[in-house]
Write an enzyme that holds these catalytic residues in place. Structure first.
Site, PDB file in Angstrom:
ATOM      1  N   SER A  78       0.812   9.714  -8.041  1.00  0.00           N
ATOM      2  CA  SER A  78       0.464   8.403  -7.490  1.00  0.00           C
ATOM      3  C   SER A  78       1.364   8.114  -6.298  1.00  0.00           C
ATOM      4  O   SER A  78       2.583   8.260  -6.380  1.00  0.00           O
ATOM      5  CB  SER A  78       0.647   7.327  -8.561  1.00  0.00           C
ATOM      6  OG  SER A  78       0.372   6.051  -8.024  1.00  0.00           O
ATOM      7  N   CYS A  85      13.847   3.438  -5.723  1.00  0.00           N
ATOM      8  CA  CYS A  85      12.762   3.696  -4.770  1.00  0.00           C
ATOM      9  C   CYS A  85      13.146   3.058  -3.440  1.00  0.00           C
ATOM     10  O   CYS A  85      13.822   2.036  -3.411  1.00  0.00           O
ATOM     11  CB  CYS A  85      11.461   3.085  -5.278  1.00  0.00           C
ATOM     12  SG  CYS A  85      10.019   3.554  -4.289  1.00  0.00           S
ATOM     13  N   GLU A  94      13.673   6.106 -16.473  1.00  0.00           N
ATOM     14  CA  GLU A  94      12.836   5.847 -17.631  1.00  0.00           C
ATOM     15  C   GLU A  94      11.547   6.670 -17.591  1.00  0.00           C
ATOM     16  O   GLU A  94      10.987   6.933 -16.536  1.00  0.00           O
ATOM     17  CB  GLU A  94      12.512   4.349 -17.692  1.00  0.00           C
ATOM     18  CG  GLU A  94      13.774   3.546 -17.952  1.00  0.00           C
ATOM     19  CD  GLU A  94      13.547   2.051 -18.101  1.00  0.00           C
ATOM     20  OE1 GLU A  94      14.256   1.450 -18.913  1.00  0.00           O
ATOM     21  OE2 GLU A  94      12.682   1.486 -17.415  1.00  0.00           O
ATOM     22  N   CYS A 104       8.172  -2.277  -2.052  1.00  0.00           N
ATOM     23  CA  CYS A 104       6.957  -3.041  -2.343  1.00  0.00           C
ATOM     24  C   CYS A 104       7.403  -4.342  -3.028  1.00  0.00           C
ATOM     25  O   CYS A 104       8.233  -4.317  -3.947  1.00  0.00           O
ATOM     26  CB  CYS A 104       6.022  -2.256  -3.258  1.00  0.00           C
ATOM     27  SG  CYS A 104       5.496  -0.686  -2.543  1.00  0.00           S
ATOM     28  N   GLY A 123       9.978   5.432  -8.511  1.00  0.00           N
ATOM     29  CA  GLY A 123      10.065   6.254  -7.304  1.00  0.00           C
ATOM     30  C   GLY A 123       8.746   6.554  -6.635  1.00  0.00           C
ATOM     31  O   GLY A 123       7.675   6.313  -7.188  1.00  0.00           O
ATOM     32  N   GLU A 124       8.855   7.080  -5.411  1.00  0.00           N
ATOM     33  CA  GLU A 124       7.679   7.484  -4.648  1.00  0.00           C
ATOM     34  C   GLU A 124       7.637   9.020  -4.646  1.00  0.00           C
ATOM     35  O   GLU A 124       8.430   9.662  -3.950  1.00  0.00           O
ATOM     36  CB  GLU A 124       7.769   6.920  -3.219  1.00  0.00           C
ATOM     37  CG  GLU A 124       6.792   7.520  -2.226  1.00  0.00           C
ATOM     38  CD  GLU A 124       5.337   7.548  -2.689  1.00  0.00           C
ATOM     39  OE1 GLU A 124       4.833   6.534  -3.215  1.00  0.00           O
ATOM     40  OE2 GLU A 124       4.693   8.609  -2.526  1.00  0.00           O
ATOM     41  N   CYS A 127       7.161  -4.941  -7.122  1.00  0.00           N
ATOM     42  CA  CYS A 127       7.591  -3.875  -8.034  1.00  0.00           C
ATOM     43  C   CYS A 127       9.077  -4.004  -8.355  1.00  0.00           C
ATOM     44  O   CYS A 127       9.902  -4.154  -7.448  1.00  0.00           O
ATOM     45  CB  CYS A 127       7.315  -2.516  -7.401  1.00  0.00           C
ATOM     46  SG  CYS A 127       7.846  -1.139  -8.435  1.00  0.00           S
ATOM     47  N   SER A 181      -1.868   3.740  -4.410  1.00  0.00           N
ATOM     48  CA  SER A 181      -1.652   2.313  -4.642  1.00  0.00           C
ATOM     49  C   SER A 181      -2.148   1.558  -3.418  1.00  0.00           C
ATOM     50  O   SER A 181      -1.521   1.601  -2.365  1.00  0.00           O
ATOM     51  CB  SER A 181      -0.158   2.054  -4.849  1.00  0.00           C
ATOM     52  OG  SER A 181       0.258   2.694  -6.032  1.00  0.00           O
ATOM     53  N   LEU A 182      -3.272   0.887  -3.564  1.00  0.00           N
ATOM     54  CA  LEU A 182      -3.874   0.210  -2.407  1.00  0.00           C
ATOM     55  C   LEU A 182      -3.471  -1.266  -2.385  1.00  0.00           C
ATOM     56  O   LEU A 182      -2.867  -1.748  -1.439  1.00  0.00           O
ATOM     57  CB  LEU A 182      -5.401   0.379  -2.456  1.00  0.00           C
ATOM     58  CG  LEU A 182      -6.147  -0.056  -1.201  1.00  0.00           C
ATOM     59  CD1 LEU A 182      -5.703   0.731   0.018  1.00  0.00           C
ATOM     60  CD2 LEU A 182      -7.655   0.088  -1.410  1.00  0.00           C
ATOM     61  N   HIS A 183      -3.870  -1.999  -3.402  1.00  0.00           N
ATOM     62  CA  HIS A 183      -3.389  -3.372  -3.648  1.00  0.00           C
ATOM     63  C   HIS A 183      -3.835  -4.457  -2.682  1.00  0.00           C
ATOM     64  O   HIS A 183      -3.570  -5.631  -2.914  1.00  0.00           O
ATOM     65  CB  HIS A 183      -1.859  -3.424  -3.760  1.00  0.00           C
ATOM     66  CG  HIS A 183      -1.293  -2.492  -4.786  1.00  0.00           C
ATOM     67  ND1 HIS A 183      -1.896  -2.255  -6.005  1.00  0.00           N
ATOM     68  CD2 HIS A 183      -0.166  -1.732  -4.782  1.00  0.00           C
ATOM     69  CE1 HIS A 183      -1.166  -1.399  -6.696  1.00  0.00           C
ATOM     70  NE2 HIS A 183      -0.126  -1.065  -5.981  1.00  0.00           N
TER      71      HIS A 183
END
Ligand code: SAH
Length: 365
Positions: free
Chosen positions: A196, A115, A95, A119, A164-165, A122, A218-220
């Site tokens: 990202s 991915c 997408e 995580c 994805g990463e 996600c 992406s820290l979170h």
């Protein structure tokens, strides 16, 4: 020559295309012409590339093709967000999302089918992983969106924040972003193309060597203990190492900051104390904070932090001098919001794991 034997020119950035023309015994400057046709005029038919000689056109038809992803589904949210479901090979689908705003239009591009990072918040992670996207499949998303969008909806920003990463598909992502920056293709500024990452530390250092694009991380979570739970990748690359790599990424470039994404999860990472921990963590890091209200998906146990909590969290960050914005949730009604992209993934990781388990079980019988 069958279709699959032909080289897909959408896979080639400028240097690679020049080399390909040279190998063909043709002048490398044809690469410039072809790049412009493909990426500035969205032309895929060699016969329509009218500044190439007839002989060259027929050689190209024999040896090459321009194969773009095909659109399976094109949805428009009531807030104007648009989402394309694109068909790749073997039933895999990805997408791509376009988010129009008054001052800009952002295209959110995928880098992998599924991915592998797992995580916990996600939805892409729930799909498992199939494979990396090729250069053609990454840049093809921009190609499709450019062709489909009307003139009054320009793409001003491109973010690799889809499925994805990106940094575990390093070479293809770098080549595709090179095409985004190339004057002969999409001529984007390095400040408006953002990769990202969940924080693959060695890849951030490699990226610094080869590219100028902007970096988002992406820290979170403000502590390793919590981040380990939310993002297993943190066990390999803990926060201190990640932030050191971020500082190296922007060192010497006064204009640039790293954007840190922080998904707001009710009761998990959104307390005042955690905001203050985050402030301490960011000391000395050229940072911008992007708070993302959590977007739920089927099967997720997390809840979105209430708006008041998000505002209070943000106020603490802002008061400390950190530039902080709350990302507006867009395209929720068509499942196009952050973390909701799923496409269709033939999960190889899990299928393989299952097969292995079956084999073991079979062996015991
Ligand atoms: N793998 C990359 C890019 C893809 S995700 C990365 O981790 O940065 C793009 C952003 O959406 C990331 O910050 C990701 O953590 C966030 N995200 C994932 N799931 C989400 C969800 N359910 N709600 C809100 N944001 C989410």
């Amino acid at each position: 020559m069958t279709q699959t034997d032909r080289i897909n020119l959408l896979n080639l950035e400028r240097q690679a295309m020049e080399a390909w023309f040279q190998d063909l015994g043709e002048k490398p400057f044809h690469a410039r012409q072809v790049l412009k046709w493909i990426h500035q005029h969205q032309v895929t038919d060699f016969d329509a590339m009218t500044n190439l000689s007839k002989t060259l056109r027929s050689r190209l038809k024999e040896q090459a093709e321009v194969r773009v992803p095909s659109i399976i589904c094109d949805q428009c949210s009531k807030d104007g967000t648009r989402k394309w479901l694109l068909e790749l090979n073997c039933g895999n689908q990805i997408e791509t999302v376009y988010i129009p705003e008054p001052e800009r239009g952002t295209l959110c591009v995928s880098s992998q089918v599924g991915c592998s990072l797992a995580c916990t918040f996600c939805s892409t992670a729930q799909q498992g992983f199939n494979r990396n996207l090729s250069v053609a499949e990454i840049i093809g998303q921009l190609w499709v969106a450019t062709k489909e969008l009307p003139d009054d909806q320009p793409i001003t920003n491109i973010v690799l924040m889809g499925m994805g990463e990106p940094l575990t598909n390093f070479d293809n992502v770098v080549a595709a972003t090179n095409i985004m920056l190339d004057d002969l293709a999409y001529s984007r500024s390095k400040y408006r193309v953002t990769i990202s990452t969940a924080g693959i530390v060695p890849a951030i250092d490699r990226l610094r060597e080869v590219s100028d694009v902007s970096l988002a991380v992406s820290l979170h979570a403000p502590t390793d203990e919590l981040r380990n739970q939310l993002m297993p990748v943190n066990k390999k690359y803990p926060i201190a190492e990640l932030l050191a790599a971020c500082k190296r990424y922007v060192a010497g470039e006064k204009r640039r900051r790293v954007t840190f994404e922080y998904v707001m999860l009710d009761g998990i990472n959104d307390s005042d104390q955690q905001a203050r921990q985050l402030v301490r963590l960011m000391q000395g890091v050229p940072a911008k904070i992007n708070l993302i209200p959590f977007n739920p998906f089927p099967g997720s146990d997390y809840r979105r932090s209430p708006q008041q909590r998000i505002d209070a969290f943000r106020a603490i960050l802002s008061a400390s001098g950190l530039t902080t914005v709350t990302r507006k949730t867009r395209g929720e009604d068509i499942d196009a919001a952050c973390g909701q992209l799923v496409g269709r993934v033939q999960d190889r990781s899990r299928r393989q794991a299952k097969q292995e388990i079956n084999q073991v079980a079979g062996g015991r019988q």
